[in-house]
Design a protein around this motif. Structure first.
Motif, PDB file in Angstrom:
ATOM      1  N   TRP A  26       0.755 -46.732  29.342  1.00 44.20           N
ATOM      2  CA  TRP A  26       2.185 -46.554  29.081  1.00 44.20           C
ATOM      3  C   TRP A  26       2.961 -46.317  30.373  1.00 44.20           C
ATOM      4  CZ3 TRP A  26       4.681 -41.380  27.419  1.00 44.20           C
ATOM      5  CH2 TRP A  26       6.040 -41.573  27.167  1.00 44.20           C
ATOM      6  N   GLY A  30       3.624 -49.863  30.965  1.00 42.59           N
ATOM      7  CA  GLY A  30       4.735 -50.041  30.039  1.00 42.59           C
ATOM      8  C   GLY A  30       4.332 -50.405  28.632  1.00 42.59           C
ATOM      9  N   LEU A  31       3.056 -50.168  28.259  1.00 42.44           N
ATOM     10  CA  LEU A  31       2.551 -50.528  26.937  1.00 42.44           C
ATOM     11  C   LEU A  31       2.477 -49.268  26.069  1.00 42.44           C
ATOM     12  CD1 LEU A  31      -0.336 -52.857  28.148  1.00 42.44           C
ATOM     13  CD2 LEU A  31       1.908 -53.552  27.290  1.00 42.44           C
ATOM     14  N   CYS A  76      -4.509 -56.068  22.123  1.00 43.40           N
ATOM     15  CA  CYS A  76      -3.450 -56.376  23.077  1.00 43.40           C
ATOM     16  C   CYS A  76      -3.219 -57.885  23.183  1.00 43.40           C
ATOM     17  CB  CYS A  76      -3.797 -55.787  24.442  1.00 43.40           C
ATOM     18  SG  CYS A  76      -2.481 -55.949  25.675  1.00 43.40           S
ATOM     19  N   ARG A  80       0.321 -59.761  22.323  1.00 44.55           N
ATOM     20  CA  ARG A  80       0.679 -59.905  23.734  1.00 44.55           C
ATOM     21  C   ARG A  80       2.165 -60.147  23.961  1.00 44.55           C
ATOM     22  NH1 ARG A  80      -2.145 -64.103  21.815  1.00 44.55           N
ATOM     23  NH2 ARG A  80      -1.295 -66.220  21.903  1.00 44.55           N
ATOM     24  N   ARG A  83       6.665 -55.854  22.858  1.00 47.29           N
ATOM     25  CA  ARG A  83       6.881 -54.743  23.784  1.00 47.29           C
ATOM     26  C   ARG A  83       7.679 -53.662  23.080  1.00 47.29           C
ATOM     27  NH1 ARG A  83       6.121 -55.148  29.261  1.00 47.29           N
ATOM     28  NH2 ARG A  83       7.745 -53.596  29.617  1.00 47.29           N
ATOM     29  N   GLY A  84       7.704 -52.495  23.689  1.00 47.40           N
ATOM     30  CA  GLY A  84       8.563 -51.427  23.198  1.00 47.40           C
ATOM     31  C   GLY A  84       8.250 -50.980  21.788  1.00 47.40           C
ATOM     32  N   LEU A  87       5.660 -53.059  19.658  1.00 48.05           N
ATOM     33  CA  LEU A  87       4.269 -52.793  20.014  1.00 48.05           C
ATOM     34  C   LEU A  87       3.831 -51.436  19.464  1.00 48.05           C
ATOM     35  CD1 LEU A  87       1.682 -53.524  21.551  1.00 48.05           C
ATOM     36  CD2 LEU A  87       2.698 -52.486  23.594  1.00 48.05           C
ATOM     37  N   ARG A 165       5.407 -53.884  34.452  1.00 44.76           N
ATOM     38  CA  ARG A 165       6.150 -52.934  33.622  1.00 44.76           C
ATOM     39  C   ARG A 165       7.655 -53.070  33.841  1.00 44.76           C
ATOM     40  NH1 ARG A 165       5.821 -47.100  35.873  1.00 44.76           N
ATOM     41  NH2 ARG A 165       7.135 -48.208  37.374  1.00 44.76           N
ATOM     42  N   GLU A 168       8.530 -58.490  33.994  1.00 46.80           N
ATOM     43  CA  GLU A 168       7.420 -59.430  33.815  1.00 46.80           C
ATOM     44  C   GLU A 168       7.702 -60.770  34.488  1.00 46.80           C
ATOM     45  OE1 GLU A 168       6.286 -59.965  29.792  1.00 46.80           O
ATOM     46  OE2 GLU A 168       6.021 -57.822  29.385  1.00 46.80           O
ATOM     47  N   LYS A 182      -1.864 -56.779  31.568  1.00 49.02           N
ATOM     48  CA  LYS A 182      -1.636 -56.029  30.335  1.00 49.02           C
ATOM     49  C   LYS A 182      -2.962 -55.734  29.633  1.00 49.02           C
ATOM     50  CE  LYS A 182       2.995 -57.580  28.983  1.00 49.02           C
ATOM     51  NZ  LYS A 182       3.763 -58.271  27.909  1.00 49.02           N
TER      52      LYS A 182
END
Length: 318
Positions: A26, A30-31, A76, A80, A83-84, A87, A165, A168, A182
């Protein structure tokens, strides 16, 4: 009292492993993984089942981390393009799927009865000194993991991961494989969650689906937020602070007259929620502020650092 403090310190070590994994996925990648507890349970059950089959404990732990990492990478890859919040929702649902599988596949997991009698390393030989040994073992592993992650995140891999993050498209233009980065970040986080689950299983000698609930994920997010969600030191300090908060509220709530056990538990959860809100309002970057990194929580930094992540990727792409 000493035994109680040793137990709390060991639990803090487990939380530190999970927090270090969350910082990697995270804070650095950023995941947002709200399915963290699912990988904890996956690692715990993998290690417990292999231990019951007679495999050495160190193999159980390696397998727990490997299985959790493999499942994390697969998840993942499937999501893929998310995001945010999207996810986060998917990973949360995935963790619930794993918990329901653990609950219903009784032929493998024994369902709600759980698995008991899980062998612990040197427990018979050490006797009354086992708790102290496991405390030291847990924190040695935390130290080793923190050392390796610190080296890894200071390398070109870490700088590229932070650039992914932040942007991209810039990372992709610089020639970096966004998807691979990722997958690696998510896999590392899942592996550490699985390892933490395996350590917990062999420490308590019992696991059940009810142990691995979403509340644990909230605890780890709180720990990382308190310490600083991009900093490895923050993960460890935040985990220690979390355990201290959990145990302190246990005693404080018990001092309030006329409350039953359910009401005491409710007060503890309320205190934790209030703590999270206060931290987010007063110190969104946590105890350890970010250095040369963009804050996902709106913290400001010098304009000269605004393109830190992008510049790092461009420098490393050659």
């Amino acid at each position: 009292m000493i035994s109680y403090l040793i137990f709390a310190g060991t639990i803090a070590g487990f939380y530190s492993l999970l927090s270090l994994g969350l910082v990697t996925a995270w804070g650095q990648g950023g995941l947002v993984n709200l399915g963290l507890v699912g990988f904890v349970g996956l690692g715990a059950y993998t290690s417990a089942l292999l231990s019951g089959a007679g495999y050495p404990i160190w193999i159980d732990w390696v397998a727990a981390a490997a299985v959790s990492a493999a499942v994390g990478v697969a998840l993942c890859f499937v999501v893929r393009n998310l995001r945010g919040d999207y996810l986060a929702i998917v990973t949360l649902g995935f963790a619930e799927i794993l918990r329901l599988a653990e609950m219903n596949e009784k032929w493998l997991t024994r369902g709600s009865d759980g698995i008991s009698g899980i062998v612990a390393p040197f427990k018979t030989q050490l006797g009354d000194n086992f708790a102290e040994f496991y405390l030291v073992l847990t924190w040695v592993l935390v130290g080793l993991v923190a050392f390796v992650l610190n080296w890894l995140l200071r390398s070109p891999f870490g700088r590229a991961l932070r650039a992914v993050r932040d942007d991209e498209q810039v990372a992709a233009v610089a020639g970096k494989s966004v998807l691979r980065l990722k997958l690696q970040a998510f896999g590392i986080g899942a592996a550490l969650s699985g390892l933490g689950g395996a350590l917990y299983a062999h420490f308590t000698s019992y696991i059940a689906p009810d142990v691995f609930i979403t509340q644990l994920t909230i605890y780890i997010f709180l720990a990382v937020t308190v310490g600083g969600y991009t900093r490895l030191a923050g993960a460890v300090i935040g985990s220690l602070a979390l355990v201290a908060l959990l145990e302190a509220t246990r005693f404080v709530a018990a001092l309030v007259p006329g409350l039953d056990a359910v009401q005491i538990a409710t007060i503890r959860e309320f205190a934790i929620a209030v703590t999270l809100i206060v931290v987010m309002q007063l110190r969104p970057d946590g105890a350890f502020r970010m250095t040369n990194e963009r804050s996902g929580l709106g913290a400001s930094r010098p304009a000269s650092d605004a393109c830190y992540g992008k510049k790092a990727v461009l420098d490393d792409a050659t």
